[in-house]
Scaffold this motif. Structure first.
Motif, mmCIF file in Angstrom:
data_model
loop_
_atom_site.group_PDB
_atom_site.id
_atom_site.type_symbol
_atom_site.label_atom_id
_atom_site.label_comp_id
_atom_site.label_asym_id
_atom_site.label_seq_id
_atom_site.Cartn_x
_atom_site.Cartn_y
_atom_site.Cartn_z
ATOM 1 N N ALA A 1 6.285 0.717 3.416
ATOM 2 C CA ALA A 1 5.635 0.905 2.124
ATOM 3 C C ALA A 1 6.638 1.439 1.112
ATOM 4 O O ALA A 1 7.681 1.999 1.477
ATOM 5 C CB ALA A 1 4.451 1.874 2.267
ATOM 6 N N ASP B 1 -2.679 5.630 -4.837
ATOM 7 C CA ASP B 1 -1.715 6.572 -5.410
ATOM 8 C C ASP B 1 -0.420 5.872 -5.824
ATOM 9 O O ASP B 1 0.613 6.513 -6.002
ATOM 10 C CB ASP B 1 -1.406 7.696 -4.411
ATOM 11 C CG ASP B 1 -0.734 7.198 -3.140
ATOM 12 O OD1 ASP B 1 -0.627 5.966 -2.946
ATOM 13 O OD2 ASP B 1 -0.297 8.038 -2.320
ATOM 14 N N TYR C 1 -0.495 8.993 5.251
ATOM 15 C CA TYR C 1 -1.091 7.764 5.789
ATOM 16 C C TYR C 1 -2.588 7.789 5.503
ATOM 17 O O TYR C 1 -3.306 8.686 5.950
ATOM 18 C CB TYR C 1 -0.837 7.649 7.296
ATOM 19 C CG TYR C 1 -0.951 6.229 7.798
ATOM 20 C CD1 TYR C 1 0.188 5.480 8.099
ATOM 21 C CD2 TYR C 1 -2.197 5.613 7.934
ATOM 22 C CE1 TYR C 1 0.087 4.167 8.522
ATOM 23 C CE2 TYR C 1 -2.305 4.303 8.354
ATOM 24 C CZ TYR C 1 -1.162 3.588 8.662
ATOM 25 O OH TYR C 1 -1.265 2.284 9.079
ATOM 26 N N THR D 1 1.063 3.474 -4.016
ATOM 27 C CA THR D 1 1.812 3.011 -2.843
ATOM 28 C C THR D 1 1.442 1.573 -2.505
ATOM 29 O O THR D 1 0.261 1.224 -2.426
ATOM 30 C CB THR D 1 1.518 3.912 -1.633
ATOM 31 O OG1 THR D 1 1.892 5.264 -1.948
ATOM 32 C CG2 THR D 1 2.297 3.448 -0.405
ATOM 33 N N GLY E 1 2.539 6.939 3.069
ATOM 34 C CA GLY E 1 2.732 7.251 1.662
ATOM 35 C C GLY E 1 3.646 8.438 1.479
ATOM 36 O O GLY E 1 4.067 9.070 2.454
ATOM 37 N N ARG F 1 -5.703 3.106 1.856
ATOM 38 C CA ARG F 1 -5.756 2.757 0.432
ATOM 39 C C ARG F 1 -6.499 1.439 0.244
ATOM 40 O O ARG F 1 -6.382 0.537 1.078
ATOM 41 C CB ARG F 1 -4.339 2.649 -0.123
ATOM 42 C CG ARG F 1 -3.576 3.969 -0.099
ATOM 43 C CD ARG F 1 -2.089 3.788 -0.341
ATOM 44 N NE ARG F 1 -1.419 5.075 -0.431
ATOM 45 C CZ ARG F 1 -1.015 5.795 0.621
ATOM 46 N NH1 ARG F 1 -1.215 5.318 1.843
ATOM 47 N NH2 ARG F 1 -0.424 6.960 0.461
ATOM 48 N N SER G 1 9.175 4.269 2.398
ATOM 49 C CA SER G 1 8.925 4.833 3.731
ATOM 50 C C SER G 1 10.181 4.773 4.578
ATOM 51 O O SER G 1 10.889 3.759 4.586
ATOM 52 C CB SER G 1 7.806 4.050 4.423
ATOM 53 O OG SER G 1 7.696 4.451 5.779
ATOM 54 N N ASN H 1 6.667 3.206 -3.206
ATOM 55 C CA ASN H 1 5.846 3.702 -4.309
ATOM 56 C C ASN H 1 6.723 3.806 -5.561
ATOM 57 O O ASN H 1 7.493 4.752 -5.709
ATOM 58 C CB ASN H 1 5.243 5.063 -3.967
ATOM 59 C CG ASN H 1 4.214 5.520 -4.989
ATOM 60 O OD1 ASN H 1 4.453 5.469 -6.181
ATOM 61 N ND2 ASN H 1 3.063 5.975 -4.508
ATOM 62 N N PHE I 1 -0.401 12.341 -4.491
ATOM 63 C CA PHE I 1 0.103 11.347 -3.549
ATOM 64 C C PHE I 1 -0.376 11.686 -2.138
ATOM 65 O O PHE I 1 -0.483 12.854 -1.772
ATOM 66 C CB PHE I 1 1.634 11.290 -3.584
ATOM 67 C CG PHE I 1 2.179 10.869 -4.916
ATOM 68 C CD1 PHE I 1 2.237 9.526 -5.265
ATOM 69 C CD2 PHE I 1 2.624 11.814 -5.838
ATOM 70 C CE1 PHE I 1 2.728 9.121 -6.498
ATOM 71 C CE2 PHE I 1 3.114 11.424 -7.077
ATOM 72 C CZ PHE I 1 3.163 10.076 -7.411
#
Length: 439
Positions: free
Chosen positions: A368, A325, A314, A327, A296, A317, A386, A370, A311
């Motif tokens: 990932a 958050d 790692y 992500t 994240g 989630r 990421s 976000n 946020f």
């Protein structure tokens, strides 16, 4: 009415090929170890290495890799693990047939004082058994693959890993002994217990499985009754290898479904959560979901559009209780493909064509993204993405695309006597298992 777009089969195969390239590019060919992530001087992951072993047969069938090259890579990997130092010394590769989570890419010795991991060892051994099932020719190299895979599996002392308890521990370290946490509550440990129960040498007692399932949580969320686990990957990882469709243990017989149907419901629940979007993150909608353990943009706290947002880095989630958050992990969407293709194909189309998450990347999707977090100024995506690829993300994409298209991995493991034995000792019945050869 707007027509929904779905990824075409040729696009799936391209994603599969690009994703598999991770295992060709992030490897020490001399020992077969696969790098955990694409960071400079990073260690190998035994889980990623196990996933690679399962991916090589897919690569041969799809023409990504010549059979002889796959045999050579597989043999290098299995020979390394069989000959690597086992013992209580802090710089060994493994102990009692299990292996350290992270290993030095060159020496193959323990990295970062990490733990001896039962789940990551199970993933490694599952990959070895996949290779043994696929490489079935009479020629010496393929015979050696089968011999080594069986020997590695038989060496794991699952009874020791219980540490005299009812369930299996997460692992062990030379400095601190057994980790206090045990595999309890529904999660990816389904594979751990099936593998442990199937052992002909140090099998888990059948009581260990009952002890594990007694810790399950059955819930009703957004109208879906299901066996709860928050992160999406926990509904996928064991299913990479084992076809749970149509077979049931005692718990699922009572509920009237199977673990495959449970994963289908968990996938739909992810989409439902994204539509509801209770925390009001940017981007969440019908075709944009995938909340799981992932990298994240944190740790950080930012005020965005008048809202204070926290946020994470790692973290595991999960849905519906969090942590969340904003992500999302496109690999976890792809790994749900066999369970709910009707919604996954649409979500993958979004990831590829709208979010453009394959652009600027070497190996398919990055780990990932976000949409709520702005990321670095001037980044090409317009939000945080990421910077890394992770081997443990890449493998499920390759393997679950294949299970969706041809069920190759499931077919191989339906013929593995250790898996069949483990399922039966766990109390599974029905479907393909009734016709399986007991070995």
């Amino acid at each position: 009415m707007k027509t929904k777009r779905s990824v075409r089969t040729e696009e799936l195969l391209l994603l599969q090929r690009e994703t598999f390239d991770y295992f060709l590019g992030e490897v020490n060919a001399a020992n077969g170890l696969i790098r955990d992530k694409t960071a400079a001087d990073w260690a190998a992951s035994i889980a990623a290495t196990g996933l690679a072993l399962a991916c090589y047969p897919v690569a041969v069938e799809r023409g990504f890799m010549a059979r002889q090259a796959a045999v050579a890579r597989t043999l290098a990997t299995l020979r390394f693990f069989w000959a690597s130092p086992q013992g209580p010394e802090p710089d060994a590769t493994g102990h009692r047939g299990f292996y350290y989570h992270f290993l030095d890419m060159e020496t193959g010795r323990r990295a970062w004082q990490c733990e001896l991991s039962t789940i990551d060892s199970a993933l490694l051994l599952a990959g070895a058994l996949t290779a043994a099932a696929y490489f079935d020719a009479a020629e010496p190299d393929e015979q050696e693959i089968r011999t080594l895979a069986s020997a590695l599996y038989r060496r794991a002392d699952w009874q020791w890993a219980q540490n005299q308890g009812a369930t299996v521990t997460h692992g062990w370290s030379p400095e601190d002994g057994f980790i206090k946490y045990r595999w309890e509550g529904y999660d990816e440990a389904l594979l751990v217990y099936v593998m442990g129960l199937g052992s002909p040498t140090f099998p888990l007692p059948e009581s260990s499985y009952a002890a594990w399932t007694s810790t399950y949580r059955w819930e009703n969320c957004y109208g879906y009754e299901y066996l709860y686990a928050g992160p999406l990957f926990t509904h996928q990882l064991s299913h990479v290898w084992i076809d749970f469709g149509g077979i049931q243990d005692a718990f699922m017989r009572e509920k009237g479904i199977d673990y495959f149907e449970n994963s289908r419901r968990a996938t739909y629940l992810q989409q439902c959560y994204a539509i509801m979007n209770p925390r009001k993150f940017d981007g969440y909608r019908e075709c944009c979901w995938g909340i799981t353990a992932s990298e994240g943009p944190g740790p950080a706290t930012l005020k965005l559009n008048g809202v204070q947002r926290e946020f994470y880095d790692y973290v595991g989630r999960g849905v519906p209780y969090g942590p969340d958050d904003g992500t999302l992990a496109p690999w976890a969407v792809a790994a749900s493909l066999p369970f709910a293709p009707e919604i996954v194909l649409e979500a993958l189309d979004f990831c590829i064509h709208q979010a453009k998450l394959k652009e600027f990347n070497r190996y398919g999707f990055k780990a990932a993204f976000n949409p709520t977090h702005p990321g670095e100024p001037g980044n090409p995506y317009g939000c945080w993405v990421s910077p890394w690829h992770f081997g443990i993300n890449q493998g499920p994409i390759v393997l679950m695309i294949e299970n969706h298209l041809s069920d190759q991995v499931w077919r191989l493991m339906r013929g593995c006597p250790y898996i069949v034995t483990g399922l039966r000792r766990a109390g599974f019945e029905g479907g393909w298992l009734n016709d399986a050869d007991p070995g």
